[in-house]
Design a protein around this motif. Sequence first.
Motif, PDB file in Angstrom:
ATOM      1  N   UNK A  91      39.794   5.728  84.286  1.00  0.00           N
ATOM      2  CA  UNK A  91      38.356   5.852  84.516  1.00  0.00           C
ATOM      3  C   UNK A  91      38.016   7.158  85.241  1.00  0.00           C
ATOM      4  N   UNK A  92      38.785   7.479  86.269  1.00  0.00           N
ATOM      5  CA  UNK A  92      38.546   8.730  87.000  1.00  0.00           C
ATOM      6  C   UNK A  92      38.751   9.947  86.098  1.00  0.00           C
ATOM      7  N   UNK A  93      39.820   9.928  85.337  1.00  0.00           N
ATOM      8  CA  UNK A  93      40.145  11.075  84.494  1.00  0.00           C
ATOM      9  C   UNK A  93      39.139  11.232  83.355  1.00  0.00           C
ATOM     10  N   UNK A  94      38.730  10.148  82.736  1.00  0.00           N
ATOM     11  CA  UNK A  94      37.746  10.215  81.659  1.00  0.00           C
ATOM     12  C   UNK A  94      36.409  10.729  82.165  1.00  0.00           C
ATOM     13  N   UNK A  95      35.972  10.246  83.321  1.00  0.00           N
ATOM     14  CA  UNK A  95      34.698  10.715  83.877  1.00  0.00           C
ATOM     15  C   UNK A  95      34.774  12.191  84.264  1.00  0.00           C
ATOM     16  N   UNK A  96      35.920  12.621  84.779  1.00  0.00           N
ATOM     17  CA  UNK A  96      36.089  14.039  85.118  1.00  0.00           C
ATOM     18  C   UNK A  96      35.945  14.911  83.873  1.00  0.00           C
ATOM     19  N   UNK A  97      36.602  14.503  82.799  1.00  0.00           N
ATOM     20  CA  UNK A  97      36.567  15.296  81.567  1.00  0.00           C
ATOM     21  C   UNK A  97      35.196  15.235  80.884  1.00  0.00           C
ATOM     22  N   UNK A  98      34.580  14.058  80.918  1.00  0.00           N
ATOM     23  CA  UNK A  98      33.245  13.932  80.324  1.00  0.00           C
ATOM     24  C   UNK A  98      32.227  14.793  81.065  1.00  0.00           C
ATOM     25  N   UNK A 136      41.097   1.024  74.820  1.00  0.00           N
ATOM     26  CA  UNK A 136      40.249   0.136  74.029  1.00  0.00           C
ATOM     27  C   UNK A 136      40.641  -1.333  74.163  1.00  0.00           C
ATOM     28  N   UNK A 137      41.955  -1.609  74.144  1.00  0.00           N
ATOM     29  CA  UNK A 137      42.422  -2.997  74.185  1.00  0.00           C
ATOM     30  C   UNK A 137      42.311  -3.605  75.583  1.00  0.00           C
ATOM     31  N   UNK A 143      29.583   0.839  78.293  1.00  0.00           N
ATOM     32  CA  UNK A 143      29.409   2.279  78.468  1.00  0.00           C
ATOM     33  C   UNK A 143      30.580   3.039  77.845  1.00  0.00           C
ATOM     34  N   UNK A 144      31.789   2.483  77.953  1.00  0.00           N
ATOM     35  CA  UNK A 144      32.951   3.126  77.343  1.00  0.00           C
ATOM     36  C   UNK A 144      32.843   3.094  75.817  1.00  0.00           C
ATOM     37  N   UNK A 212      24.494   9.058  79.391  1.00  0.00           N
ATOM     38  CA  UNK A 212      25.337   7.959  79.826  1.00  0.00           C
ATOM     39  C   UNK A 212      25.765   8.116  81.284  1.00  0.00           C
ATOM     40  N   UNK A 213      25.996   9.358  81.683  1.00  0.00           N
ATOM     41  CA  UNK A 213      26.493   9.580  83.035  1.00  0.00           C
ATOM     42  C   UNK A 213      27.919   9.066  83.178  1.00  0.00           C
TER      43      UNK A 213
END
Length: 217
Positions: A91-98, A136-137, A143-144, A212-213
Amino acid sequence: MLGDARDLDVLISTALRKARLQHPGVAGMSELLKACEQSRDEAHRRLSEALRSRRYRNLLLGVAEIVQVGPWRLDGSRRKLRESRFLDFAERELNRRLKKLTAKKKRPRIEGQRERERHRFRIKAKKIRYMFDFTNALSTSKSAAQARKELKVVQDALGAVHDAVVVEQLLDQIQAGQVRLSFPATIVIGTPPSLDGCIERAVAGYRKLRELGSIRL
């Protein structure tokens, strides 16, 4: 090598096929198809040779070694990270990249004239989308799911733009010095998808990702 084989596959299965359907009987089109198929077969031969090489085997063994017994497993400074929940880290890494992908300054990279920058933007979006696929699983987050959907919109739309550019470059190479192939190559280049529409879809996806933020997993 993988990119060369993939690009020639796309040229034959999409752009060339579409042009042949829309313009049947064009002189030299069959010869152009044959020339493209020969280039594709040679690209696949080189790729197959590379995948059977010792260098590629060593690469796979090296990756497996790092995963199983790499220094990171004993690094005391990374102990907290190793023991954390996967979804928390993801979650942290995905939000950082997004956050980096959807910064305001990135929109001109979609709409601008520099295809290399647009392609780099697409690659970053694709990597983030694949990262979402790994979670995904494990996640039922709305939001994801929405972020994954919009990333695919961006990836597909910009992919169509890039493919059109690559098709033109490949045909320039294949028909170089062969007068009979020049006219059918021009026909294929002249029947691309609606690139303006692709850009608009990519911008719409980018805008929805910004809205989305932060996402939760």
